[in-house]
Design a protein around this motif. Structure first.
Motif, PDB file in Angstrom:
ATOM      1  N   TYR A 218       0.963  -1.009   0.003  1.00  0.00           N
ATOM      2  CA  TYR A 218       0.029   0.091  -0.066  1.00  0.00           C
ATOM      3  C   TYR A 218       0.814   1.163   0.060  1.00  0.00           C
ATOM      4  O   TYR A 218       1.898   1.289   0.807  1.00  0.00           O
ATOM      5  CB  TYR A 218      -0.911  -0.015   0.974  1.00  0.00           C
TER       6      TYR A 218
ATOM      7  N   ASP B 151       0.286   5.553   0.631  1.00  0.00           N
ATOM      8  CA  ASP B 151      -0.574   6.551   1.052  1.00  0.00           C
ATOM      9  C   ASP B 151      -0.165   7.684   0.386  1.00  0.00           C
ATOM     10  O   ASP B 151       0.536   7.824  -0.741  1.00  0.00           O
ATOM     11  CB  ASP B 151      -0.562   6.455   2.508  1.00  0.00           C
ATOM     12  N   ARG B 152      -0.977   8.814   0.265  1.00  0.00           N
ATOM     13  CA  ARG B 152      -1.090   9.958  -0.130  1.00  0.00           C
ATOM     14  C   ARG B 152       0.335  10.730   0.100  1.00  0.00           C
ATOM     15  O   ARG B 152       0.795  11.639  -0.851  1.00  0.00           O
ATOM     16  CB  ARG B 152      -2.209  10.718  -0.042  1.00  0.00           C
ATOM     17  N   PHE B 153       0.986  10.485   1.067  1.00  0.00           N
ATOM     18  CA  PHE B 153       2.221  11.064   1.271  1.00  0.00           C
ATOM     19  C   PHE B 153       3.474  10.394   0.888  1.00  0.00           C
ATOM     20  O   PHE B 153       4.530  10.809   0.975  1.00  0.00           O
ATOM     21  CB  PHE B 153       2.471  11.235   2.880  1.00  0.00           C
TER      22      PHE B 153
ATOM     23  N   TYR C 234       8.586  10.288  13.004  1.00  0.00           N
ATOM     24  CA  TYR C 234       9.195  10.703  11.417  1.00  0.00           C
ATOM     25  C   TYR C 234      10.249  11.452  11.912  1.00  0.00           C
ATOM     26  O   TYR C 234      11.330  11.974  11.299  1.00  0.00           O
ATOM     27  CB  TYR C 234       8.242  11.411  10.923  1.00  0.00           C
TER      28      TYR C 234
ATOM     29  N   ILE D 238       9.709   2.674   9.917  1.00  0.00           N
ATOM     30  CA  ILE D 238       8.763   2.909  11.278  1.00  0.00           C
ATOM     31  C   ILE D 238       7.761   2.025  11.466  1.00  0.00           C
ATOM     32  O   ILE D 238       7.313   1.449  10.384  1.00  0.00           O
ATOM     33  CB  ILE D 238       8.386   4.362  11.097  1.00  0.00           C
TER      34      ILE D 238
ATOM     35  N   ASN E 295       3.910   1.511  11.319  1.00  0.00           N
ATOM     36  CA  ASN E 295       2.815   2.900  11.297  1.00  0.00           C
ATOM     37  C   ASN E 295       1.715   2.586  12.026  1.00  0.00           C
ATOM     38  O   ASN E 295       1.893   1.795  12.993  1.00  0.00           O
ATOM     39  CB  ASN E 295       2.691   3.127   9.874  1.00  0.00           C
ATOM     40  N   SER E 296       0.882   3.496  11.917  1.00  0.00           N
ATOM     41  CA  SER E 296      -0.278   3.504  12.767  1.00  0.00           C
ATOM     42  C   SER E 296      -1.158   2.208  12.683  1.00  0.00           C
ATOM     43  O   SER E 296      -2.013   1.971  13.625  1.00  0.00           O
ATOM     44  CB  SER E 296      -1.143   4.688  12.433  1.00  0.00           C
TER      45      SER E 296
ATOM     46  N   GLU F 232       9.361  14.914   5.765  1.00  0.00           N
ATOM     47  CA  GLU F 232       8.790  15.869   4.955  1.00  0.00           C
ATOM     48  C   GLU F 232       9.124  15.693   3.313  1.00  0.00           C
ATOM     49  O   GLU F 232       9.401  16.666   2.791  1.00  0.00           O
ATOM     50  CB  GLU F 232       9.583  17.250   5.346  1.00  0.00           C
ATOM     51  N   GLY F 233       8.766  14.468   3.036  1.00  0.00           N
ATOM     52  CA  GLY F 233       9.198  14.315   1.409  1.00  0.00           C
ATOM     53  C   GLY F 233       8.154  13.118   1.155  1.00  0.00           C
ATOM     54  O   GLY F 233       7.414  12.636   1.927  1.00  0.00           O
TER      55      GLY F 233
ATOM     56  N   PHE G 270      -4.567  15.105   4.475  1.00  0.00           N
ATOM     57  CA  PHE G 270      -4.580  13.665   4.319  1.00  0.00           C
ATOM     58  C   PHE G 270      -5.023  13.145   3.040  1.00  0.00           C
ATOM     59  O   PHE G 270      -4.937  12.027   2.806  1.00  0.00           O
ATOM     60  CB  PHE G 270      -5.479  13.062   5.411  1.00  0.00           C
TER      61      PHE G 270
ATOM     62  N   ASP H  22      -6.837   7.606   0.945  1.00  0.00           N
ATOM     63  CA  ASP H  22      -6.467   6.876   2.164  1.00  0.00           C
ATOM     64  C   ASP H  22      -7.720   6.850   3.153  1.00  0.00           C
ATOM     65  O   ASP H  22      -8.523   7.924   3.108  1.00  0.00           O
ATOM     66  CB  ASP H  22      -5.170   7.132   2.545  1.00  0.00           C
TER      67      ASP H  22
ATOM     68  N   PHE I 161      -7.574   7.608   6.187  1.00  0.00           N
ATOM     69  CA  PHE I 161      -7.290   8.125   7.552  1.00  0.00           C
ATOM     70  C   PHE I 161      -8.324   9.290   7.991  1.00  0.00           C
ATOM     71  O   PHE I 161      -8.723   9.322   9.278  1.00  0.00           O
ATOM     72  CB  PHE I 161      -5.984   9.224   7.345  1.00  0.00           C
TER      73      PHE I 161
ATOM     74  N   PRO J  12       0.497  18.695   0.977  1.00  0.00           N
ATOM     75  CA  PRO J  12       1.150  17.777   2.194  1.00  0.00           C
ATOM     76  C   PRO J  12       2.052  18.650   3.011  1.00  0.00           C
ATOM     77  O   PRO J  12       3.131  19.256   2.217  1.00  0.00           O
ATOM     78  CB  PRO J  12       1.979  16.444   1.467  1.00  0.00           C
ATOM     79  N   GLN J  13       1.816  18.718   4.251  1.00  0.00           N
ATOM     80  CA  GLN J  13       2.729  19.593   5.078  1.00  0.00           C
ATOM     81  C   GLN J  13       2.716  21.000   5.096  1.00  0.00           C
ATOM     82  O   GLN J  13       3.571  21.710   5.721  1.00  0.00           O
ATOM     83  CB  GLN J  13       4.278  18.804   5.187  1.00  0.00           C
TER      84      GLN J  13
ATOM     85  N   VAL K 276       4.695  15.361  13.893  1.00  0.00           N
ATOM     86  CA  VAL K 276       4.059  14.431  14.535  1.00  0.00           C
ATOM     87  C   VAL K 276       5.000  13.377  15.346  1.00  0.00           C
ATOM     88  O   VAL K 276       5.911  12.965  14.711  1.00  0.00           O
ATOM     89  CB  VAL K 276       3.057  13.596  13.730  1.00  0.00           C
TER      90      VAL K 276
ATOM     91  N   SER L 277       0.418   6.047  18.757  1.00  0.00           N
ATOM     92  CA  SER L 277       1.195   5.658  17.761  1.00  0.00           C
ATOM     93  C   SER L 277       2.284   6.869  17.598  1.00  0.00           C
ATOM     94  O   SER L 277       1.908   8.280  18.185  1.00  0.00           O
ATOM     95  CB  SER L 277       0.513   5.531  16.259  1.00  0.00           C
TER      96      SER L 277
ATOM     97  N   THR M   5       2.948   8.137  14.647  1.00  0.00           N
ATOM     98  CA  THR M   5       2.707   8.765  13.386  1.00  0.00           C
ATOM     99  C   THR M   5       1.495   9.168  12.934  1.00  0.00           C
ATOM    100  O   THR M   5       1.049   9.733  12.140  1.00  0.00           O
ATOM    101  CB  THR M   5       3.013   7.402  12.348  1.00  0.00           C
ATOM    102  N   PHE M   6       0.289   8.975  13.786  1.00  0.00           N
ATOM    103  CA  PHE M   6      -0.964   9.556  13.692  1.00  0.00           C
ATOM    104  C   PHE M   6      -1.758  10.015  14.740  1.00  0.00           C
ATOM    105  O   PHE M   6      -2.862   9.279  15.209  1.00  0.00           O
ATOM    106  CB  PHE M   6      -1.632   8.279  12.950  1.00  0.00           C
TER     107      PHE M   6
ATOM    108  N   ARG N 255      -5.639  10.491  14.508  1.00  0.00           N
ATOM    109  CA  ARG N 255      -6.618   9.418  15.288  1.00  0.00           C
ATOM    110  C   ARG N 255      -6.367   9.476  16.889  1.00  0.00           C
ATOM    111  O   ARG N 255      -7.429   8.956  17.435  1.00  0.00           O
ATOM    112  CB  ARG N 255      -6.101   8.071  14.523  1.00  0.00           C
TER     113      ARG N 255
END
Lengths: 265, 265, 265
Positions: free
Chosen positions: B175, B177-179, B217, B228, B230-231, B241-242, C11, C15, C17, C43-44, C74, C122, C124-125, C128
């Motif tokens: 998977y 994700d958007r990031f 991160y 990492i 992840n959630s 940040e990339g 987000f 996804d 999220f 993003p960011q 985060v 977590s 990273t999130f 949530r």
């Protein structure tokens, strides 16, 4: 029972415009249920919006207030409008956006009473300043007749109609969905009238033969194109597990033709 | 208390399909709260949908009805289905879309009673004609056993499993994700079993060394990649940040490997 | 009356999220009405989010809880925060995302009480695990002062301010919306102070003369660019029924200048 308000716009979802309209609605009608039909109408494409609302409106409960804002003329001479038809209510600019819906029996009113607007009305965002608050007031029970004078000549878009020469029923692509399905303006009524039903009919798109009209996507082989009467009752060209618009290279306005299949000798 | 119904589809948000499903639901269950999980599943990508639902379902209240419609076989032989698991209910095609969820203890039923469908069922849009109305009836209290006969062999997707050779735990990206975070099929359970926890582990992706497994991160430098958990409890490659997918040029199915970091001599 | 919670994130909608955050909220505050402001922040890009929330927050009812999560830090040192201002509540990271809002009179608190978080947090999130549940508890009536100690130095973004040399008011493009409208940091207050109102003013963007400030899009000819005070009270460059960003080739940071129009001799 919570009143339902739907939104159809070309605002996209990246800017805060849609959220702002919902904030305005909930400030006036806190128990309203706000549902997005789509905000992905191509910028200023009133015809696409008209098609989306026409396809969707009747699946919502009676009394639903459908707000549609694709409004290139905002701040100009076009009238803001509310209308009633088939038990639902419609709010938006009088620019043809409801032309798929407002047939005989519709009653339309100009929005002429600022008491139902936000206090300050900008020249650029009537979705926020006029249409959202008026929809919320209607959801709260305000009668349409209180909003302003009757409109007897609502704007209607000129939309292409199919034609029949006794042999071939000719129409065109009027909508392309995310799957690349090419939706034509030929509906089952037209096919019934011209051929007494879709049986043994064959479809052409542009100069390509597509084949017979199928009844489910799975009747085509993977990657093969086919014709089908879609969920809105319109003839559609699809590509099984693919994208017909890309496969065929066709877009809006491409010709679609239906004729009786000849028995092979 | 309002019943909650979620929607996960590949319909996108540019067409009115999702709005139409919500209209159908509110017409049957006016007090339902309808929540989108996502409509951005790649067209016909049942595996991606299965992954999204698996990650999300348990964060919703018990009794939630999760509707998932990624349905390339619509109108064909695949069975429409409802199931119960872990206090939640699931409605969609029996094509593997719930394979991440329906473990032992799940009860599944074929949707075989048209009285719970819309009056006319099209060959192309069962989301509107079957799944939305059935979900609304379940939200109103209809027992799953009333919907049709038990299914004892629900379809399960073949999904790639990690492997361990005593030294290296090998998996793959499943998977993105958007990031641009690259999520692997290696979860903390696997790492616990193979290495007794993530401490002192080092990650490779494709042929590139990523480094140790971090816990936030911000432990990486800007623009640097890292591993990492992840959630969702899965090993993920990120770029601070990339966008790791872009930085590394990796996509779905790329290899990810974890091994014990060697002490430097 | 249902409490309203809004969400603004980077987000995206592809996804799960955002759906997961809504599930968490509804599990704690089942009667909350959750409204999306936007999930399409780049993003960011904390500054873009700050701009979106500033434009939207006041259109929501008092007591609304606005959650904003654009959170590159985060899991690192930045504090999670809740604040109160102008009768609304704000929940998110203390990274400047609320700097457009939290003026004098705002009260901010660090989120330091895990009893208001999900059981497992977590790295990273936090949307949530921290922000969604805290927002839900606030919506249920939890006082902000219970969430943790006061923050007296919330982070504020350095944002470019216009400048006036007695003749020309100079600013820059700070936001571009989906229609390609170029929104500047020059608002009507600035124009009032420098020129006593927008009358007879003329606009430059980059090295191009745009023309006078109009009061509706329809005052320009099709395809022509113009200046207008937009619905947020900011000077904006638009292109009638077109896309100004594309027509002019301008982006974020491009110079915009306003000066008194000279009477022609």
């Amino acid at each position: 029972m919570r009143p339902v308000i739907t939104l159809t716009t070309d605002f996209g979802l990246d800017d805060p415009f849609v959220g702002i309209m919902k904030g305005v609605i909930l400030s006036i009608a806190p128990d309203a249920e706000v549902v997005d039909i789509t905000h992905g109408i191509r910028p200023q494409d009133v015809a696409q919006a008209a098609y989306a609302i026409k396809s969707a409106y009747a699946y919502f409960p009676k009394k639903t207030v459908h707000v549609a804002v694709v409004d290139p003329g905002v701040g100009g001479a076009r009238r803001p409008m509310a209308a009633e038809y088939d038990g639902r209510r419609f709010v938006g600019p009088d620019n043809g956006i409801f032309s798929g819906i407002l047939g005989p029996g519709a009653r339309a009113y100009e929005l002429a009473r600022p008491r139902y607007f936000l206090k300050t009305v900008s020249g650029t965002f009537h979705g926020r300043d006029i249409f959202a608050p008026v929809a919320a007031w209607i959801a709260r029970g305000t009668a349409l007749s209180k909003l302003g004078p009757r409109i007897t000549d609502p704007r209607v878009l000129d939309s292409p109609k199919p034609s029949f020469d006794g042999n071939q029923l000719k129409g065109q692509i009027v909508y392309i969905d995310r799957f690349g399905n090419l939706v034509s303006n030929i509906d089952s009524d037209w096919m019934d009238r011209c051929f007494s039903g879709p049986g043994n009919l064959t479809v052409m798109a542009g100069k390509k033969k597509i084949g017979p009209i199928l009844t489910s996507y799975s009747q085509a082989r993977r990657g093969q194109c086919g014709g089908i009467v879609n969920s809105w009752g319109h003839l559609e060209i699809f590509c099984r597990e693919g994208n017909a618009a890309k496969c065929l290279g066709y877009g809006i306005s491409e010709t679609v033709a239906v004729s009786r299949e000849r028995a092979k000798p």
